[in-house]
Design a protein around this motif. Structure first.
Motif, PDB file in Angstrom:
ATOM      1  N   UNK A   1       0.827  -1.205   0.000  1.00 60.85           N
ATOM      2  CA  UNK A   1       0.000   0.000   0.000  1.00 60.85           C
ATOM      3  C   UNK A   1       0.865   1.260   0.000  1.00 60.85           C
ATOM      4  N   UNK A   2       1.940   1.245   0.767  1.00 60.40           N
ATOM      5  CA  UNK A   2       2.844   2.398   0.814  1.00 60.40           C
ATOM      6  C   UNK A   2       3.510   2.633  -0.532  1.00 60.40           C
ATOM      7  N   UNK A   3       3.960   1.547  -1.171  1.00 60.13           N
ATOM      8  CA  UNK A   3       4.617   1.670  -2.472  1.00 60.13           C
ATOM      9  C   UNK A   3       3.633   2.144  -3.535  1.00 60.13           C
ATOM     10  N   UNK A   4       2.429   1.598  -3.507  1.00 69.12           N
ATOM     11  CA  UNK A   4       1.410   1.992  -4.485  1.00 69.12           C
ATOM     12  C   UNK A   4       1.082   3.473  -4.352  1.00 69.12           C
ATOM     13  N   UNK A   5       0.971   3.948  -3.112  1.00 71.35           N
ATOM     14  CA  UNK A   5       0.660   5.361  -2.873  1.00 71.35           C
ATOM     15  C   UNK A   5       1.796   6.249  -3.377  1.00 71.35           C
ATOM     16  N   UNK A   6       3.047   5.854  -3.084  1.00 71.19           N
ATOM     17  CA  UNK A   6       4.199   6.655  -3.508  1.00 71.19           C
ATOM     18  C   UNK A   6       4.320   6.718  -5.026  1.00 71.19           C
ATOM     19  N   UNK A   7       3.955   5.637  -5.695  1.00 65.21           N
ATOM     20  CA  UNK A   7       4.077   5.570  -7.149  1.00 65.21           C
ATOM     21  C   UNK A   7       2.833   6.088  -7.866  1.00 65.21           C
ATOM     22  N   UNK A   8       1.763   6.294  -7.106  1.00 68.31           N
ATOM     23  CA  UNK A   8       0.521   6.738  -7.728  1.00 68.31           C
ATOM     24  C   UNK A   8      -0.101   5.678  -8.612  1.00 68.31           C
ATOM     25  N   UNK A   9      -0.001   4.407  -8.190  1.00 68.00           N
ATOM     26  CA  UNK A   9      -0.511   3.294  -8.985  1.00 68.00           C
ATOM     27  C   UNK A   9      -1.645   2.586  -8.266  1.00 68.00           C
ATOM     28  N   UNK A  10      -2.558   2.011  -9.057  1.00 65.30           N
ATOM     29  CA  UNK A  10      -3.552   1.124  -8.466  1.00 65.30           C
ATOM     30  C   UNK A  10      -2.952  -0.279  -8.398  1.00 65.30           C
ATOM     31  N   UNK A  11      -3.732  -1.243  -7.911  1.00 61.42           N
ATOM     32  CA  UNK A  11      -3.209  -2.599  -7.718  1.00 61.42           C
ATOM     33  C   UNK A  11      -2.733  -3.211  -9.032  1.00 61.42           C
ATOM     34  N   UNK A  12      -3.484  -2.987 -10.105  1.00 57.46           N
ATOM     35  CA  UNK A  12      -3.113  -3.559 -11.405  1.00 57.46           C
ATOM     36  C   UNK A  12      -1.827  -2.928 -11.931  1.00 57.46           C
ATOM     37  N   UNK A  13      -1.724  -1.608 -11.793  1.00 57.70           N
ATOM     38  CA  UNK A  13      -0.518  -0.927 -12.253  1.00 57.70           C
ATOM     39  C   UNK A  13       0.713  -1.329 -11.462  1.00 57.70           C
ATOM     40  N   UNK A  14       0.516  -1.523 -10.157  1.00 53.16           N
ATOM     41  CA  UNK A  14       1.632  -1.927  -9.304  1.00 53.16           C
ATOM     42  C   UNK A  14       2.100  -3.331  -9.664  1.00 53.16           C
ATOM     43  N   UNK A  15       1.155  -4.212  -9.936  1.00 57.89           N
ATOM     44  CA  UNK A  15       1.501  -5.573 -10.349  1.00 57.89           C
ATOM     45  C   UNK A  15       2.305  -5.544 -11.648  1.00 57.89           C
ATOM     46  N   UNK A  16       1.889  -4.710 -12.607  1.00 53.77           N
ATOM     47  CA  UNK A  16       2.619  -4.602 -13.872  1.00 53.77           C
ATOM     48  C   UNK A  16       4.037  -4.087 -13.641  1.00 53.77           C
ATOM     49  N   UNK A  17       4.180  -3.117 -12.733  1.00 54.23           N
ATOM     50  CA  UNK A  17       5.505  -2.576 -12.404  1.00 54.23           C
ATOM     51  C   UNK A  17       6.395  -3.671 -11.820  1.00 54.23           C
ATOM     52  N   UNK A  18       5.849  -4.463 -10.890  1.00 53.35           N
ATOM     53  CA  UNK A  18       6.640  -5.528 -10.257  1.00 53.35           C
ATOM     54  C   UNK A  18       7.044  -6.597 -11.268  1.00 53.35           C
ATOM     55  N   UNK A  19       6.130  -6.963 -12.152  1.00 59.19           N
ATOM     56  CA  UNK A  19       6.459  -7.961 -13.167  1.00 59.19           C
ATOM     57  C   UNK A  19       7.575  -7.459 -14.079  1.00 59.19           C
ATOM     58  N   UNK A  20       7.526  -6.189 -14.434  1.00 56.18           N
ATOM     59  CA  UNK A  20       8.558  -5.591 -15.276  1.00 56.18           C
ATOM     60  C   UNK A  20       9.908  -5.617 -14.573  1.00 56.18           C
ATOM     61  N   UNK A  21       9.902  -5.246 -13.297  1.00 55.40           N
ATOM     62  CA  UNK A  21      11.127  -5.266 -12.506  1.00 55.40           C
ATOM     63  C   UNK A  21      11.684  -6.685 -12.395  1.00 55.40           C
ATOM     64  N   UNK A  22      10.793  -7.649 -12.166  1.00 56.39           N
ATOM     65  CA  UNK A  22      11.235  -9.031 -12.003  1.00 56.39           C
ATOM     66  C   UNK A  22      11.793  -9.601 -13.292  1.00 56.39           C
ATOM     67  N   UNK A  23      11.230  -9.209 -14.428  1.00 58.10           N
ATOM     68  CA  UNK A  23      11.739  -9.699 -15.705  1.00 58.10           C
ATOM     69  C   UNK A  23      13.203  -9.301 -15.882  1.00 58.10           C
ATOM     70  N   UNK A  24      13.544  -8.073 -15.506  1.00 56.95           N
ATOM     71  CA  UNK A  24      14.938  -7.619 -15.571  1.00 56.95           C
ATOM     72  C   UNK A  24      15.823  -8.424 -14.625  1.00 56.95           C
ATOM     73  N   UNK A  25      15.335  -8.603 -13.391  1.00 61.93           N
ATOM     74  CA  UNK A  25      16.118  -9.311 -12.387  1.00 61.93           C
ATOM     75  C   UNK A  25      16.349 -10.757 -12.790  1.00 61.93           C
ATOM     76  N   UNK A  26      15.294 -11.410 -13.290  1.00 57.35           N
ATOM     77  CA  UNK A  26      15.405 -12.805 -13.717  1.00 57.35           C
ATOM     78  C   UNK A  26      16.403 -12.938 -14.856  1.00 57.35           C
TER      79      UNK A  26
END
Length: 238
Positions: free
Chosen positions: A127-152
């Motif tokens: 919730x804190x990260x979503x608020x700081x980024x100005x994202x809803x749950x779907x947008x936050x999930x997309x951000x995390x998946x994008x980040x994980x793709x790079x890390x993987x």
């Protein structure tokens, strides 16, 4: 056989060649492994490559694995998984699957989360990260998946390098050192991180499936996977 056993096994040419007829038989036998990996990765790259194309690339990776390894044994499945995954990730990188604007936006959001982490002195909640980024749950999930793709992708590069090093190892002492370095990386994770890594790499489960098993949100599984991979990457790259 797990991730440690995979990287501890040399893949020298001495495993023996596989005939064309046997190649076809083994390709059919291990096709479900390719489909599992494609299903897993496809959910994380948001349709950057058509699923059928991903399967074809994965099958080529499987064929290469067969020709390098030779006649499959109990260790082949784990070895092939790394090769199939690596082939698909190589193609994603070759196609530059994330537009430049998307990469720049991702970097901005990553910096924002890092700033928030420093301010809080801990990892922010969803919730804190979503608020700081100005994202809803779907947008936050997309951000995390994008980040994980790079890390993987970057972590898989290190795994491939370690696997290649194993193939050129001449004696049991060197093999033991490689095995111990991977064990050290795995042991540096907490229990939940270890389970996420095992389910993702050894059992090829998707984030959604892992979330269901561990009774977590998909976003939390993304976070655990990323922090676990970063910890292991630091140890393996040292």
């Amino acid at each position: 056989m797990g991730l440690v056993d995979t990287l501890a096994d040399p893949y020298a040419e001495s495993y023996g060649a596989v005939s064309v007829a046997d190649e076809q038989k083994h390709l059919l036998a291990y096709a479900p492994l390719v489909k599992r990996i494609v299903r897993q990765l496809n959910s994380q790259v948001q349709g950057a490559i058509d699923r059928d194309d991903m399967e074809q690339i994965g099958l080529m990776g499987l064929l290469e694995a067969l020709r390098r390894y030779g006649e499959p044994d109990t260790g082949f499945g784990s070895y092939a998984s790394l090769r199939v995954r690596g082939a698909i990730l190589d193609e994603l990188r070759r196609q530059d699957w994330r537009p430049r604007a998307v990469r720049q936006q991702s970097h901005k959001m990553r910096d924002a989360v890092r700033d928030l982490t420093r301010k809080l002195g801990r990892e922010p909640s969803e919730q804190e990260a979503m608020k700081a980024l100005g994202l809803d749950a779907e947008g936050y999930q997309a951000y995390l998946l994008d980040e994980n793709a790079e890390t993987i992708a970057s972590f898989d590069d290190i795994l491939q390098d370690t696997l290649a090093d194993t193939g050129s190892v001449s004696g049991p002492e060197e093999q033991l050192m490689i095995r111990r370095s991977l064990e050290q990386a795995l042991n540096g994770l907490d229990e939940r991180e270890q389970r996420v890594i095992q389910m993702y790499y050894e059992f090829e489960l998707s984030y959604k499936e892992i979330a269901a098993v561990l009774d977590l949100t998909d976003a939390r599984v993304c976070q655990l996977n990323k922090q676990a991979l970063n910890k292991m990457k630091a140890v393996l790259a040292a």
